[in-house]
Design a protein around this motif. Structure first.
Motif, PDB file in Angstrom:
ATOM      1  N   GLY A  79       0.862  -1.186   0.000  1.00  0.00           N
ATOM      2  CA  GLY A  79       0.000   0.000   0.000  1.00  0.00           C
ATOM      3  C   GLY A  79       0.892   1.227   0.000  1.00  0.00           C
ATOM      4  N   SER A  80       0.393   2.344  -0.544  1.00  0.00           N
ATOM      5  CA  SER A  80       1.237   3.543  -0.478  1.00  0.00           C
ATOM      6  C   SER A  80       1.338   4.018   0.963  1.00  0.00           C
ATOM      7  CB  SER A  80       0.730   4.647  -1.408  1.00  0.00           C
ATOM      8  OG  SER A  80      -0.594   4.966  -1.143  1.00  0.00           O
ATOM      9  N   ASP A  81       0.405   3.604   1.787  1.00  0.00           N
ATOM     10  CA  ASP A  81       0.482   3.881   3.220  1.00  0.00           C
ATOM     11  C   ASP A  81       1.825   3.424   3.816  1.00  0.00           C
ATOM     12  OD1 ASP A  81      -1.070   5.043   5.261  1.00  0.00           O
ATOM     13  OD2 ASP A  81      -2.801   3.885   4.594  1.00  0.00           O
ATOM     14  N   ILE A  84       4.463   5.873   2.739  1.00  0.00           N
ATOM     15  CA  ILE A  84       4.395   7.136   3.487  1.00  0.00           C
ATOM     16  C   ILE A  84       5.050   6.945   4.854  1.00  0.00           C
ATOM     17  CG2 ILE A  84       2.839   8.829   4.557  1.00  0.00           C
ATOM     18  CD1 ILE A  84       0.752   8.035   2.353  1.00  0.00           C
ATOM     19  N   PHE A 105      -4.683  14.797   3.334  1.00  0.00           N
ATOM     20  CA  PHE A 105      -4.789  13.433   3.853  1.00  0.00           C
ATOM     21  C   PHE A 105      -4.238  13.370   5.286  1.00  0.00           C
ATOM     22  CE2 PHE A 105      -3.185   8.842   3.239  1.00  0.00           C
ATOM     23  CZ  PHE A 105      -4.458   8.296   3.346  1.00  0.00           C
ATOM     24  N   TYR A 108      -0.538  11.766   6.867  1.00  0.00           N
ATOM     25  CA  TYR A 108       0.797  12.382   6.828  1.00  0.00           C
ATOM     26  C   TYR A 108       1.197  12.855   8.226  1.00  0.00           C
ATOM     27  CZ  TYR A 108      -0.591  12.785   1.885  1.00  0.00           C
ATOM     28  OH  TYR A 108      -1.046  12.543   0.617  1.00  0.00           O
ATOM     29  N   SER A 150      -1.109  15.608  -1.123  1.00  0.00           N
ATOM     30  CA  SER A 150      -1.731  14.811  -2.189  1.00  0.00           C
ATOM     31  C   SER A 150      -2.108  15.719  -3.351  1.00  0.00           C
ATOM     32  CB  SER A 150      -2.956  14.055  -1.657  1.00  0.00           C
ATOM     33  OG  SER A 150      -3.876  14.905  -1.018  1.00  0.00           O
ATOM     34  N   ASN A 154      -6.952  14.704  -1.544  1.00  0.00           N
ATOM     35  CA  ASN A 154      -7.978  14.077  -0.727  1.00  0.00           C
ATOM     36  C   ASN A 154      -7.940  14.808   0.616  1.00  0.00           C
ATOM     37  OD1 ASN A 154      -9.613  12.443   0.804  1.00  0.00           O
ATOM     38  ND2 ASN A 154      -8.186  10.722   0.891  1.00  0.00           N
ATOM     39  N   ASP A 179       1.970  12.851  -3.388  1.00  0.00           N
ATOM     40  CA  ASP A 179       1.120  11.667  -3.326  1.00  0.00           C
ATOM     41  C   ASP A 179       0.068  11.754  -4.433  1.00  0.00           C
ATOM     42  OD1 ASP A 179      -0.649   9.644  -2.731  1.00  0.00           O
ATOM     43  OD2 ASP A 179      -0.820  10.128  -0.599  1.00  0.00           O
ATOM     44  N   ALA A 181      -2.182   9.675  -5.462  1.00  0.00           N
ATOM     45  CA  ALA A 181      -3.131   8.560  -5.302  1.00  0.00           C
ATOM     46  C   ALA A 181      -4.296   8.657  -6.290  1.00  0.00           C
ATOM     47  CB  ALA A 181      -3.657   8.522  -3.872  1.00  0.00           C
ATOM     48  N   TYR A 182      -4.683   9.888  -6.663  1.00  0.00           N
ATOM     49  CA  TYR A 182      -5.846  10.087  -7.545  1.00  0.00           C
ATOM     50  C   TYR A 182      -5.468  10.584  -8.932  1.00  0.00           C
ATOM     51  CZ  TYR A 182      -8.166   9.414  -3.164  1.00  0.00           C
ATOM     52  OH  TYR A 182      -8.568   8.855  -1.987  1.00  0.00           O
ATOM     53  N   THR A 205      -0.926   4.600  -6.009  1.00  0.00           N
ATOM     54  CA  THR A 205      -1.561   3.465  -5.342  1.00  0.00           C
ATOM     55  C   THR A 205      -2.421   2.679  -6.325  1.00  0.00           C
ATOM     56  OG1 THR A 205      -3.103   2.796  -3.597  1.00  0.00           O
ATOM     57  CG2 THR A 205      -3.502   4.936  -4.605  1.00  0.00           C
ATOM     58  N   SER A 207      -5.081   1.256  -5.082  1.00  0.00           N
ATOM     59  CA  SER A 207      -6.324   1.140  -4.300  1.00  0.00           C
ATOM     60  C   SER A 207      -7.488   1.924  -4.881  1.00  0.00           C
ATOM     61  CB  SER A 207      -6.090   1.626  -2.868  1.00  0.00           C
ATOM     62  OG  SER A 207      -5.085   0.883  -2.249  1.00  0.00           O
ATOM     63  N   ARG A 216      -3.477  -4.384  -1.032  1.00  0.00           N
ATOM     64  CA  ARG A 216      -2.475  -3.469  -0.506  1.00  0.00           C
ATOM     65  C   ARG A 216      -1.271  -3.356  -1.450  1.00  0.00           C
ATOM     66  NH1 ARG A 216      -4.294  -0.658   0.803  1.00  0.00           N
ATOM     67  NH2 ARG A 216      -2.930   0.287   2.319  1.00  0.00           N
ATOM     68  N   LEU A 217      -1.323  -2.385  -2.330  1.00  0.00           N
ATOM     69  CA  LEU A 217      -0.219  -2.207  -3.275  1.00  0.00           C
ATOM     70  C   LEU A 217      -0.067  -0.743  -3.670  1.00  0.00           C
ATOM     71  CD1 LEU A 217       1.977  -3.437  -5.062  1.00  0.00           C
ATOM     72  CD2 LEU A 217       0.218  -3.947  -6.783  1.00  0.00           C
TER      73      LEU A 217
HETATM   74  C1  LIG Z   1      -6.312   6.232  -0.362  1.00  0.00           C
HETATM   75  C2  LIG Z   1      -5.116   7.079  -0.227  1.00  0.00           C
HETATM   76  C3  LIG Z   1      -3.856   6.539   0.019  1.00  0.00           C
HETATM   77  C4  LIG Z   1      -3.708   5.110   0.470  1.00  0.00           C
HETATM   78  O1  LIG Z   1      -3.408   4.253  -0.475  1.00  0.00           O
HETATM   79  P1  LIG Z   1      -3.041   2.752  -0.120  1.00  0.00           P
HETATM   80  O2  LIG Z   1      -2.178   2.393  -1.275  1.00  0.00           O
HETATM   81  O3  LIG Z   1      -4.330   2.003  -0.088  1.00  0.00           O
HETATM   82  O4  LIG Z   1      -2.314   2.695   1.170  1.00  0.00           O
HETATM   83  C5  LIG Z   1      -2.746   7.355   0.017  1.00  0.00           C
HETATM   84  N1  LIG Z   1      -2.870   8.674  -0.166  1.00  0.00           N
HETATM   85  C6  LIG Z   1      -4.068   9.248  -0.353  1.00  0.00           C
HETATM   86  C7  LIG Z   1      -4.169  10.728  -0.527  1.00  0.00           C
HETATM   87  C8  LIG Z   1      -5.221   8.468  -0.369  1.00  0.00           C
HETATM   88  O5  LIG Z   1      -6.422   9.050  -0.494  1.00  0.00           O
END
Ligand SMILES: *Cc1c(COP(=O)(O)O)cnc(C)c1O
Length: 357
Positions: A79-81, A84, A105, A108, A150, A154, A179, A181-182, A205, A207, A216-217
């Motif tokens: 997961g990107s978690d 981070i 987010f 952080y 991000s 988010n 980040d 993610a989106y 991510t 996800s 979780r990737l």
């Molecule tokens: C959902 C999200 C993540 C988490 O992603 P994972 O890969 O599921 O851990 C990371 N950063 C932001 C901004 C998110 O919204």
């Protein structure tokens, strides 16, 4: 004397997403696409007695091919978690300051606090945009060691431009962690050139757009020096064999991912237009933010009431103070959400009419 636990963790409570079974889940920004498990069969036909590839080479190659980057710049994470957490833990020392923006987010700041580094939270403007020059000045004046944010954001769903991100990266002597993610839903990525900077790490991510939240990737992309450090500090087998194989299968299916992205964006646009419509025809919605993501951020007259009533109708969205964050569902889910939301908002209007007369 009883064992005294470290001050920074003694009052922490575990992360608790909303519990319960809801018919429509629009609270966690996941994808509504469900992969056919048959497509993933080969992921289970392997030897489970051996450790997985510590560098997930085949998986990183699939990621690199999909996004057109060099595989040598890619590190996979649980997961990107995890990434981070790794970056906050390893790239910052006690006394260093990590800058975050608000709203952004929440993880952080959470990881910064857990690792005992100073977290400085810089406020965004009232409309949730960012005064970039002020942020750059702040980083340089306060000798900030790194910034994480991000893009698109988010929870606000707003995006910064690629040129602004690049300006930030070249204007500070600090680590810039972007980040993305989106970013699959937007077009301002810096993935293609982040390796040219000695101070930039981009996170992605699987996800959200890719629809693999359960396995979780996530990935970090950065130049060789940063990548070597990241690979050196991660735990050796951080991405398990099943996740590596499933990720490889799905990331190699470019047509599938393109189709998911296009469909999600189309439904998101429908949700956005419908919420704008409700904003005009009822008085319960104060603001609908333009969205560069798979969710819509709205400011409500009474967010808490609406959130509670939606839950009572078995629809879960995310409550964030005066705002709701609503992820797009498929077209049926969106229609049902809008229908229920309309009833709730009209009902609230009638209730207040009755009080006024
Ligand atoms: C959902 C999200 C993540 C988490 O992603 P994972 O890969 O599921 O851990 C990371 N950063 C932001 C901004 C998110 O919204």
């Amino acid at each position: 004397m009883p064992y005294k636990m470290n001050d920074k963790i003694v009052n922490l409570t575990p992360y608790a997403p909303i519990e319960g079974d809801y018919k429509i889940r629009l609270d966690a920004n996941e994808s509504y696409f469900q992969l056919d498990p048959k497509k993933l069969k080969t992921a289970f036909l392997q030897n489970f007695n051996r450790y997985p590839d510590p560098f997930a080479k085949k998986l990183c190659k699939s990621f690199a091919m999909l996004y057109n980057v060099e595989e040598g710049y890619v590190t996979a994470g649980n997961g990107s978690d995890e990434l981070i957490s790794l970056i906050t833990g390893a790239f910052f020392s006690e006394g260093d300051t990590l800058l975050t923006l608000s709203n952004d987010f929440s993880m952080y700041k959470f990881y910064g606090d857990v690792f005992g580094i100073k977290v400085d939270v810089y406020p965004k403007k009232a409309d949730f945009t960012i005064n970039l020059d002020n942020v750059i000045d702040h980083i340089n004046k306060e000798r900030i060691k790194g910034i994480i944010f991000s893009n698109p954001c988010n929870p606000t769903s707003l995006g910064m431009s690629r040129s602004d991100i690049l300006k930030l990266a070249t204007s500070v002597n600090a680590l810039v962690i972007v980040d993305e993610a989106y970013m699959d839903f937007s077009d301002q990525s810096i993935l293609d050139i982040c390796h040219r900077f000695d101070n930039v790490i981009v996170l992605r991510t699987c996800s959200k757009a890719v629809g693999l939240a359960a396995i979780r990737l996530g990935f970090a992309v950065a130049n060789e020096r940063l990548t070597t450090a990241l690979r050196a500090v991660k735990s050796p087998y951080n991405v398990n064999a099943i996740t590596q194989s499933i990720g490889e299968i799905v990331l190699s299916d470019h047509a599938y991912i393109e189709n998911c992205k296009a469909d999600i964006i189309q439904n998101k646009n429908y949700l956005y237009q419908s919420l704008l419509g409700l904003k005009c025809s009822t008085s319960g919605i104060k603001m609908v933010y333009e969205s560069q993501t798979n969710f819509i951020f709205i400011e409500m007259e009474d967010a808490k009431m609406v959130h509670g009533q939606l839950l009572a109708h078995s629809i879960a969205v995310r409550l964030m103070g005066k705002h709701l964050r609503i992820c797009t569902g498929n077209s049926q889910e969106n229609e049902e959400l809008i229908c229920v939301l309309k009833t709730i908002l009209k009902g609230a209007e009638h209730a207040s009419d009755n009080i006024n007369t």
